[in-house]
Design an enzyme around this catalytic site. Structure first.
Site, PDB file in Angstrom:
ATOM      1  N   HIS A 155       0.820  -1.209   0.000  1.00 26.39           N
ATOM      2  CA  HIS A 155       0.000   0.000   0.000  1.00 26.39           C
ATOM      3  C   HIS A 155       0.855   1.260   0.000  1.00 26.39           C
ATOM      4  CE1 HIS A 155      -3.843   2.134   1.538  1.00 26.39           C
ATOM      5  NE2 HIS A 155      -3.930   1.876   0.266  1.00 26.39           N
ATOM      6  N   HIS A 190      -2.129   2.759  12.781  1.00 25.79           N
ATOM      7  CA  HIS A 190      -1.746   2.053  11.550  1.00 25.79           C
ATOM      8  C   HIS A 190      -2.386   0.663  11.630  1.00 25.79           C
ATOM      9  CE1 HIS A 190       0.482   0.911   8.090  1.00 25.79           C
ATOM     10  NE2 HIS A 190       1.724   0.892   8.545  1.00 25.79           N
ATOM     11  N   ILE A 224     -12.757   7.130  16.298  1.00 29.71           N
ATOM     12  CA  ILE A 224     -13.463   5.900  15.922  1.00 29.71           C
ATOM     13  C   ILE A 224     -12.483   5.023  15.145  1.00 29.71           C
ATOM     14  CG2 ILE A 224     -15.616   4.969  14.971  1.00 29.71           C
ATOM     15  CD1 ILE A 224     -16.390   7.419  16.536  1.00 29.71           C
ATOM     16  N   MET A 225     -12.090   3.911  15.746  1.00 33.16           N
ATOM     17  CA  MET A 225     -11.050   3.077  15.144  1.00 33.16           C
ATOM     18  C   MET A 225     -11.573   2.398  13.881  1.00 33.16           C
ATOM     19  SD  MET A 225      -8.973   4.081  17.221  1.00 33.16           S
ATOM     20  CE  MET A 225      -7.489   3.328  16.589  1.00 33.16           C
ATOM     21  N   GLY A 226     -10.693   2.354  12.860  1.00 38.95           N
ATOM     22  CA  GLY A 226     -11.112   1.754  11.585  1.00 38.95           C
ATOM     23  C   GLY A 226     -11.746   2.763  10.637  1.00 38.95           C
ATOM     24  N   PHE A 227     -11.759   4.041  11.046  1.00 41.52           N
ATOM     25  CA  PHE A 227     -12.287   5.087  10.163  1.00 41.52           C
ATOM     26  C   PHE A 227     -11.197   6.114   9.884  1.00 41.52           C
ATOM     27  CE2 PHE A 227     -16.158   3.235  11.534  1.00 41.52           C
ATOM     28  CZ  PHE A 227     -17.098   3.506  10.537  1.00 41.52           C
ATOM     29  N   HIS A 229      -8.425   8.011   6.919  1.00 36.41           N
ATOM     30  CA  HIS A 229      -7.199   7.598   6.237  1.00 36.41           C
ATOM     31  C   HIS A 229      -6.436   8.841   5.818  1.00 36.41           C
ATOM     32  CE1 HIS A 229      -4.535   5.492   3.467  1.00 36.41           C
ATOM     33  NE2 HIS A 229      -4.906   4.397   4.091  1.00 36.41           N
ATOM     34  N   ARG A 238     -10.359  -0.462  -1.069  1.00 35.45           N
ATOM     35  CA  ARG A 238     -10.267  -1.888  -0.738  1.00 35.45           C
ATOM     36  C   ARG A 238     -11.457  -2.349   0.099  1.00 35.45           C
ATOM     37  NH1 ARG A 238      -4.762  -1.173   2.400  1.00 35.45           N
ATOM     38  NH2 ARG A 238      -6.104   0.462   3.214  1.00 35.45           N
ATOM     39  N   ASP A 280      -9.157  -1.784   7.721  1.00 34.51           N
ATOM     40  CA  ASP A 280      -9.105  -2.432   9.037  1.00 34.51           C
ATOM     41  C   ASP A 280     -10.484  -2.613   9.662  1.00 34.51           C
ATOM     42  OD1 ASP A 280      -6.337  -2.664   9.049  1.00 34.51           O
ATOM     43  OD2 ASP A 280      -6.097  -0.593   9.690  1.00 34.51           O
ATOM     44  N   ARG A 305       1.773  -8.172   4.628  1.00 33.59           N
ATOM     45  CA  ARG A 305       2.534  -6.974   4.241  1.00 33.59           C
ATOM     46  C   ARG A 305       4.026  -7.250   4.114  1.00 33.59           C
ATOM     47  NH1 ARG A 305       1.017  -1.594   4.420  1.00 33.59           N
ATOM     48  NH2 ARG A 305      -0.910  -2.423   3.506  1.00 33.59           N
TER      49      ARG A 305
HETATM   50  N1  COA Z   1     -12.583   9.171  14.346  1.00 34.01           N
HETATM   51  C1  COA Z   1     -12.950  10.418  14.685  1.00 34.01           C
HETATM   52  N2  COA Z   1     -12.450  11.517  14.116  1.00 34.01           N
HETATM   53  C2  COA Z   1     -11.538  11.338  13.147  1.00 34.01           C
HETATM   54  C3  COA Z   1     -11.118  10.069  12.721  1.00 34.01           C
HETATM   55  C4  COA Z   1     -11.663   8.965  13.367  1.00 34.01           C
HETATM   56  N3  COA Z   1     -11.285   7.724  13.043  1.00 34.01           N
HETATM   57  N4  COA Z   1     -10.208  10.204  11.724  1.00 34.01           N
HETATM   58  C5  COA Z   1     -10.059  11.510  11.524  1.00 34.01           C
HETATM   59  N5  COA Z   1     -10.863  12.198  12.384  1.00 34.01           N
HETATM   60  C6  COA Z   1     -11.009  13.636  12.492  1.00 34.01           C
HETATM   61  C7  COA Z   1      -9.768  14.271  13.089  1.00 34.01           C
HETATM   62  O1  COA Z   1      -9.822  14.264  14.498  1.00 34.01           O
HETATM   63  C8  COA Z   1      -9.822  15.636  12.499  1.00 34.01           C
HETATM   64  O2  COA Z   1     -10.761  16.399  13.219  1.00 34.01           O
HETATM   65  P1  COA Z   1     -10.464  17.946  13.562  1.00 34.01           P
HETATM   66  O3  COA Z   1     -10.256  18.616  12.241  1.00 34.01           O
HETATM   67  O4  COA Z   1     -11.687  18.382  14.295  1.00 34.01           O
HETATM   68  O5  COA Z   1      -9.236  17.944  14.419  1.00 34.01           O
HETATM   69  C9  COA Z   1     -10.409  15.419  11.119  1.00 34.01           C
HETATM   70  O6  COA Z   1     -11.122  14.185  11.208  1.00 34.01           O
HETATM   71  C10 COA Z   1      -9.407  15.326  10.011  1.00 34.01           C
HETATM   72  O7  COA Z   1      -8.521  14.265  10.283  1.00 34.01           O
HETATM   73  P2  COA Z   1      -6.995  14.339   9.864  1.00 34.01           P
HETATM   74  O8  COA Z   1      -6.253  15.059  10.933  1.00 34.01           O
HETATM   75  O9  COA Z   1      -6.857  14.938   8.514  1.00 34.01           O
HETATM   76  O10 COA Z   1      -6.633  12.810   9.835  1.00 34.01           O
HETATM   77  P3  COA Z   1      -5.160  12.265   9.766  1.00 34.01           P
HETATM   78  O11 COA Z   1      -4.769  12.183   8.337  1.00 34.01           O
HETATM   79  O12 COA Z   1      -4.228  12.993  10.671  1.00 34.01           O
HETATM   80  O13 COA Z   1      -5.342  10.836  10.407  1.00 34.01           O
HETATM   81  C11 COA Z   1      -5.715   8.580  10.680  1.00 34.01           C
HETATM   82  C12 COA Z   1      -5.505   9.695   9.667  1.00 34.01           C
HETATM   83  C13 COA Z   1      -5.851   7.262   9.938  1.00 34.01           C
HETATM   84  C14 COA Z   1      -4.511   8.521  11.620  1.00 34.01           C
HETATM   85  C15 COA Z   1      -7.006   8.874  11.487  1.00 34.01           C
HETATM   86  O14 COA Z   1      -8.087   8.920  10.598  1.00 34.01           O
HETATM   87  C16 COA Z   1      -7.244   7.884  12.602  1.00 34.01           C
HETATM   88  O15 COA Z   1      -6.665   8.020  13.678  1.00 34.01           O
HETATM   89  N6  COA Z   1      -8.092   6.863  12.357  1.00 34.01           N
HETATM   90  C17 COA Z   1      -8.368   5.843  13.337  1.00 34.01           C
HETATM   91  C18 COA Z   1      -7.269   4.787  13.332  1.00 34.01           C
HETATM   92  C19 COA Z   1      -7.282   3.949  12.079  1.00 34.01           C
HETATM   93  O16 COA Z   1      -8.317   3.449  11.668  1.00 34.01           O
HETATM   94  N7  COA Z   1      -6.101   3.758  11.507  1.00 34.01           N
HETATM   95  C20 COA Z   1      -5.938   2.916  10.337  1.00 34.01           C
HETATM   96  C21 COA Z   1      -5.604   3.750   9.152  1.00 34.01           C
HETATM   97  S1  COA Z   1      -5.540   2.768   7.668  1.00 34.01           S
END
Ligand code: COA
Length: 343
Positions: A155, A190, A224-227, A229, A238, A280, A305
């Site tokens: 990826h 991640h 919210i885990m799993g949401f 990117h 995917r 995820d 991976r």
């Molecule tokens: N649940 C709640 N809010 C979320 C969120 C989530 N899973 N993902 C992003 N947001 C919010 C952020 O808090 C941010 O809010 P704000 O502007 O009020 O501060 C906004 O959405 C924009 O997010 P951003 O900072 O651009 O996201 P990022 O690129 O830094 O983070 C992740 C990307 C993947 C780290 C993040 O979405 C996340 O932590 N997800 C949950 C963990 C996960 O599923 N990881 C697997 C990734 S494949």
């Protein structure tokens, strides 16, 4: 290499995709058969390695035991980067073949059971299930696991791959690069998100509670885990393929609890926050329906991976330049050191 991952998931086995990542082309029948033979011949780990795994604490997380057991493989030879590509390709194949054995061995010991040796008459996915559970999996499980492994295989410059490439760029060795990558993948932002997402589904418990739970979580600004990117802002391409696997597994098991909860969560989070599920999110409940413990979910991600990490490692050292970013310094301007007596 130009193929949409959804097409690979539809038409290929994980072994074909592993070959593609190692060689740049999909294999012919003869090439696949040679590749399979080579992988199957390398599955077993030696007694010393089993002994190391046996000494891990049963309370240790499988990502920690896997990271350590992979690092241990690197102590069996004096390895440096920039060696003959054939040497590193052989090591990459050994890592692909042995990682499931390490994971299954650790899983069995953690559950106070005897280890089950790998079989060379089973596919990659079938063999892993067999080593964990002692029986060949149902075709529905083997196919769903294979599909998830294809979706996870590679990826781009995600955090763990980047970590592996930084290590490779110092002309360290492939074991060090993969060990660093496993450490990066473990984090819940991640790869660890597939476990964290499943714990969240467990906390919700029943479809009837899902809507109120997620609305409350959004109100409390819970992550919210799993949401979400970093790269996909309008949805992870995917996810539909993995959702289909989750639907098929739910129908096969006659248990649609996780499916219904995930559907409610996705509907509400997309509508309320415009944030979409990532891979995820459906893969966690799919692994649960396959019978895996939650703490094996991220190691399963590693099992796949490793193909992407190895391909990146080989690409990096084939045309290497040290990766050494500069930081934008925002501290005080340069100043004189006052000796301790005068401070
Ligand atoms: N649940 C709640 N809010 C979320 C969120 C989530 N899973 N993902 C992003 N947001 C919010 C952020 O808090 C941010 O809010 P704000 O502007 O009020 O501060 C906004 O959405 C924009 O997010 P951003 O900072 O651009 O996201 P990022 O690129 O830094 O983070 C992740 C990307 C993947 C780290 C993040 O979405 C996340 O932590 N997800 C949950 C963990 C996960 O599923 N990881 C697997 C990734 S494949």
């Amino acid at each position: 290499y130009g193929y949409p991952v959804q097409d690979l998931a539809r038409h290929c086995t994980f072994e074909e995709v592993a070959y593609l990542l190692a060689n740049g082309e999909l294999p012919s029948r003869a090439q696949l058969s040679r590749f399979r033979r080579a992988e199957r011949a390398l599955r077993e780990i030696d007694r010393d390695h089993v002994g190391v795994i046996a000494r891990f604490s049963r309370a240790a997380h499988p990502m920690d035991t896997l990271r350590t057991a992979v690092s241990y493989l690197g102590t069996r030879e004096v390895a440096w980067g920039g060696e003959k590509p054939a040497t590193d390709k052989r090591r990459a194949m050994a890592l692909l073949a042995k990682i499931p054995t390490v994971m299954a061995t650790d899983y069995r010991f953690r559950n106070a059971k005897r280890r089950i040796r790998p079989r060379d008459d089973l596919s990659f996915s079938e063999n892993f299930c067999y080593m964990c559970f002692g029986r060949k999996p149902a075709p529905e499980v083997a196919r769903a696991l294979d599909t998830s492994l294809i979706l996870y295989a590679e990826h781009g410059f995600n955090a763990s791959t980047f970590a592996a490439r930084v290590v490779a760029s110092t002309l360290s060795d492939i074991y060090s690069a993969v060990t660093a990558a496993i450490g990066a993948l473990k984090g819940p932002l991640h790869g660890g998100a597939n476990e964290a997402g499943m714990h969240m589904l467990g906390e919700i418990g029943t479809p009837a509670r899902a809507e109120a739970w997620i609305r409350g979580a959004i109100e409390r600004k819970r992550l919210i885990m799993g949401f979400g990117h970093r790269v996909y802002r309008t949805g992870d391409s995917r996810v539909p393929t993995m959702n289909k696997c989750l639907e098929d597994l739910s129908a096969w098991k006659g248990d649609d609890r996780w499916l219904r909860i995930t559907q409610t969560l996705a509907r509400v989070v997309i509508a309320e926050k415009g944030i979409h599920p990532n891979l995820d999110f459906p893969s966690g409940p799919a692994y649960d329906l396959m019978g895996f413990d939650i703490d094996l979910f991220t190691p399963i991600f590693v099992m796949s991976r490793i193909t992407g990490w190895s391909a990146h490692y080989l690409e990096q050292i084939a045309d290497n330049r040290l990766i050494r970013p500069l930081s934008a310094y925002t501290g005080p301007p340069q100043r004189k050191v006052r000796p301790l007596a005068r401070r």
